[in-house]
Design an enzyme around this catalytic site. Sequence first.
Site, PDB file in Angstrom:
ATOM      1  N   LYS A 126       0.872  -1.185   0.000  1.00  0.00           N
ATOM      2  CA  LYS A 126       0.000   0.000   0.000  1.00  0.00           C
ATOM      3  C   LYS A 126       0.899   1.221   0.000  1.00  0.00           C
ATOM      4  O   LYS A 126       2.028   1.164   0.501  1.00  0.00           O
ATOM      5  CB  LYS A 126      -0.873   0.021   1.254  1.00  0.00           C
ATOM      6  CG  LYS A 126      -2.085   0.918   1.135  1.00  0.00           C
ATOM      7  CD  LYS A 126      -3.232   0.172   0.493  1.00  0.00           C
ATOM      8  CE  LYS A 126      -4.386   1.077   0.130  1.00  0.00           C
ATOM      9  NZ  LYS A 126      -5.541   0.288  -0.356  1.00  0.00           N
ATOM     10  N   ASP A 166      -6.931   4.256  -4.727  1.00  0.00           N
ATOM     11  CA  ASP A 166      -7.623   4.110  -3.441  1.00  0.00           C
ATOM     12  C   ASP A 166      -8.244   5.490  -3.201  1.00  0.00           C
ATOM     13  O   ASP A 166      -8.434   6.253  -4.162  1.00  0.00           O
ATOM     14  CB  ASP A 166      -6.647   3.693  -2.325  1.00  0.00           C
ATOM     15  CG  ASP A 166      -7.351   3.248  -1.046  1.00  0.00           C
ATOM     16  OD1 ASP A 166      -7.825   2.105  -0.991  1.00  0.00           O
ATOM     17  OD2 ASP A 166      -7.454   4.054  -0.094  1.00  0.00           O
TER      18      ASP A 166
HETATM   19  P1  NDP Z   1     -12.891   7.702  -3.325  1.00  0.00           P
HETATM   20  O1  NDP Z   1     -11.825   8.704  -3.089  1.00  0.00           O
HETATM   21  O2  NDP Z   1     -13.401   7.494  -4.700  1.00  0.00           O
HETATM   22  O3  NDP Z   1     -14.160   8.033  -2.407  1.00  0.00           O
HETATM   23  C1  NDP Z   1     -14.036   8.084  -1.031  1.00  0.00           C
HETATM   24  C2  NDP Z   1     -15.384   8.453  -0.445  1.00  0.00           C
HETATM   25  O4  NDP Z   1     -15.320   8.327   0.973  1.00  0.00           O
HETATM   26  C3  NDP Z   1     -15.769   9.895  -0.719  1.00  0.00           C
HETATM   27  O5  NDP Z   1     -17.156  10.023  -0.752  1.00  0.00           O
HETATM   28  C4  NDP Z   1     -15.168  10.601   0.493  1.00  0.00           C
HETATM   29  O6  NDP Z   1     -15.751  11.853   0.788  1.00  0.00           O
HETATM   30  C5  NDP Z   1     -15.452   9.611   1.590  1.00  0.00           C
HETATM   31  N1  NDP Z   1     -14.443   9.746   2.640  1.00  0.00           N
HETATM   32  C6  NDP Z   1     -13.102   9.611   2.515  1.00  0.00           C
HETATM   33  N2  NDP Z   1     -12.490   9.863   3.676  1.00  0.00           N
HETATM   34  C7  NDP Z   1     -13.461  10.184   4.547  1.00  0.00           C
HETATM   35  C8  NDP Z   1     -13.460  10.540   5.906  1.00  0.00           C
HETATM   36  N3  NDP Z   1     -12.326  10.626   6.592  1.00  0.00           N
HETATM   37  N4  NDP Z   1     -14.662  10.770   6.500  1.00  0.00           N
HETATM   38  C9  NDP Z   1     -15.828  10.700   5.791  1.00  0.00           C
HETATM   39  N5  NDP Z   1     -15.886  10.369   4.492  1.00  0.00           N
HETATM   40  C10 NDP Z   1     -14.722  10.106   3.882  1.00  0.00           C
HETATM   41  O7  NDP Z   1     -12.334   6.347  -2.709  1.00  0.00           O
HETATM   42  P2  NDP Z   1     -12.839   4.853  -2.943  1.00  0.00           P
HETATM   43  O8  NDP Z   1     -14.296   4.821  -3.200  1.00  0.00           O
HETATM   44  O9  NDP Z   1     -11.921   4.235  -3.909  1.00  0.00           O
HETATM   45  O10 NDP Z   1     -12.509   4.214  -1.527  1.00  0.00           O
HETATM   46  C11 NDP Z   1     -13.476   4.106  -0.480  1.00  0.00           C
HETATM   47  C12 NDP Z   1     -13.063   3.017   0.492  1.00  0.00           C
HETATM   48  O11 NDP Z   1     -12.985   1.763  -0.207  1.00  0.00           O
HETATM   49  C13 NDP Z   1     -11.684   3.201   1.133  1.00  0.00           C
HETATM   50  O12 NDP Z   1     -11.726   2.661   2.435  1.00  0.00           O
HETATM   51  C14 NDP Z   1     -10.774   2.353   0.263  1.00  0.00           C
HETATM   52  O13 NDP Z   1      -9.621   1.944   0.952  1.00  0.00           O
HETATM   53  C15 NDP Z   1     -11.696   1.180  -0.026  1.00  0.00           C
HETATM   54  N6  NDP Z   1     -11.371   0.369  -1.185  1.00  0.00           N
HETATM   55  C16 NDP Z   1     -11.229   0.916  -2.417  1.00  0.00           C
HETATM   56  C17 NDP Z   1     -10.962   0.104  -3.506  1.00  0.00           C
HETATM   57  C18 NDP Z   1     -10.889   0.638  -4.896  1.00  0.00           C
HETATM   58  O14 NDP Z   1     -10.751  -0.172  -5.825  1.00  0.00           O
HETATM   59  N7  NDP Z   1     -10.998   1.939  -5.112  1.00  0.00           N
HETATM   60  C19 NDP Z   1     -10.760  -1.336  -3.352  1.00  0.00           C
HETATM   61  C20 NDP Z   1     -10.996  -1.828  -2.022  1.00  0.00           C
HETATM   62  C21 NDP Z   1     -11.268  -0.987  -0.990  1.00  0.00           C
HETATM   63  P3  NDP Z   1     -14.946  13.210   0.444  1.00  0.00           P
HETATM   64  O15 NDP Z   1     -14.989  13.311  -1.053  1.00  0.00           O
HETATM   65  O16 NDP Z   1     -15.689  14.279   1.144  1.00  0.00           O
HETATM   66  O17 NDP Z   1     -13.553  13.037   0.972  1.00  0.00           O
HETATM   67  O1  2IT Z   2      -7.864  -1.587  -0.940  1.00  0.00           O
HETATM   68  C1  2IT Z   2      -7.764  -2.090  -2.081  1.00  0.00           C
HETATM   69  O2  2IT Z   2      -7.871  -3.308  -2.267  1.00  0.00           O
HETATM   70  C2  2IT Z   2      -7.541  -1.184  -3.217  1.00  0.00           C
HETATM   71  N1  2IT Z   2      -7.487   0.023  -3.026  1.00  0.00           N
HETATM   72  C3  2IT Z   2      -7.340  -1.746  -4.595  1.00  0.00           C
HETATM   73  C4  2IT Z   2      -5.925  -2.182  -4.788  1.00  0.00           C
HETATM   74  C5  2IT Z   2      -5.558  -2.611  -6.182  1.00  0.00           C
HETATM   75  O3  2IT Z   2      -4.364  -2.917  -6.357  1.00  0.00           O
HETATM   76  O4  2IT Z   2      -6.404  -2.649  -7.075  1.00  0.00           O
END
Ligand code: NDP
Ligand code: 2IT
Length: 448
Positions: A126, A166
């Site tokens: 990460k 992420d």
């Molecule tokens: P994005 O940046 O696309 O979206 C994040 C969302 O979460 C936004 O709506 C954001 O709001 C909100 N958010 C972030 N930080 C906070 C906080 N501290 N408090 C409240 N709201 C918050 O990220 P992803 O959708 O990619 O990621 C979301 C979650 O999923 C994370 O935990 C990530 O680690 C996990 N994840 C992502 C993967 C991926 O493929 N993208 C894979 C597996 C897990 P705002 O815009 O206001 O910050």
């Molecule tokens: O938390 C996660 O699994 C991710 N943000 C995706 C990682 C990846 O390599 O696609």
Amino acid sequence: MSYVEEVYAKLEEKHAYEPEFLEAAKRILETITPIVEANEDLYRKNSLLERLVEPERIITFRVPWVDDQGKQQVNLGYRVQFNSAIGPYKGGLRFHPSVNQSILKFLGFEQIFKNSLTGLPIGGGKGGSDFDPKGKSDAEVMRFCQSFMTELFKYIGADEDVPAGDIGVGGREIGYLYGQYKRITNLYEGVLTGKGLSFGGSLARPEATGYGLVYITNEVVKGTGKSLEGKTVVVSGSGNVAQYAIQKAQQLGAKPVTCSDSNGYVYDPDGIKLDVVFDIKQGHRGRIKEYVEKVPTAQYFEGQKPWGVKCDIALPCATQNEINGEDAKTLIANGCWCVCEGANMPSDADAIDAYEKARVESGFLYMPAKAANAGGVAVSALEMSQNSERLSWTFDEVDEKLKGIMAGIYSKVSTAAKKYGHEGDFVAGANIAGFEKVADAMLAQGNV
Ligand code: NDP
Ligand code: 2IT
């Protein structure tokens, strides 16, 4: 003291200032106790757990960049290369002001077991930065990404370490990072995933985490003879994961009624209108409160989280520790009977205790992040395969594979839980099943 307790006590002493990492490590170590006890002599002789809890390498660097006013700025950059026993380091990059070594170590540690659960050959890593892309111009984001990659390129490669997105890192950032990597190294290789379709990206990667989350939720729900049809779903977040979780939940007949960002949440009793969310978030990187301007029958709650909304199923898709013990109790008291995690570690330790109590008392269903959100990294691994063979698969091919992978994870998790005497406990099942393969590979590869 048991072996697991000994290792954790030393870890706590050594890394006292890394609360998120300690929290993740504690949960995992505690729940793999049955398999550790069954193999204690072998594991002790090989210092297996002592090696498992320390990253193979952590790279930290400064990222200087120039803002639109011509002022020099500096952020911190990191890559935690946690474990390469079963494949090249693989895991996302997070750009968010809260990023620090503890958060990236927790995410990297979780990633080891998540990646193992996918059944694909990817190790755990990460990275990221405390840079906040919010409010920055495209030009600023580009200069930041170029500077970040100017240091990171030394440590990554298609067979070495393959970052992805992420929080705060989506298609735009991956594009800029890839351009700079190619420019510096002269290599056109699958060094990043989540790339645009015109330069080696995979169809269905943007959808994969959210779709995968709903596919496994469907398995969990089916496992108790129920269906998603007509169920009310509460979702947090409105980013990549939340958007496609909402889309797939709708396609399978459920009704998501909330989404949120860090400012507040929206409640739409008629069901979230995804075109409005896409327009706000993908169209102009706006705030979710704009939703109620377009849909006046919806309500916006500033500064609040959606856990007080009555639902059948909750899908937290924003960030770590967004559901505490009180939130979990409120969800359960309001009739919620299933939580599947799209975000990484969204439920804190008290919340997980509340789910466990409800599981024992009334069959509450809880699928933890490393199983539930593994669809994203799984399709990243499929992107790596496509890049290696220099071919692109169709959307349906990737989506079918994703479905199969999520069903496979559900089956591995349930089987492992049962095998070690914890039937129905998906936390233990996910940790044990993920750990088993990594442990085998580490033992076979000797003292490295
Ligand atoms: P994005 O940046 O696309 O979206 C994040 C969302 O979460 C936004 O709506 C954001 O709001 C909100 N958010 C972030 N930080 C906070 C906080 N501290 N408090 C409240 N709201 C918050 O990220 P992803 O959708 O990619 O990621 C979301 C979650 O999923 C994370 O935990 C990530 O680690 C996990 N994840 C992502 C993967 C991926 O493929 N993208 C894979 C597996 C897990 P705002 O815009 O206001 O910050
Ligand atoms: O938390 C996660 O699994 C991710 N943000 C995706 C990682 C990846 O390599 O696609």
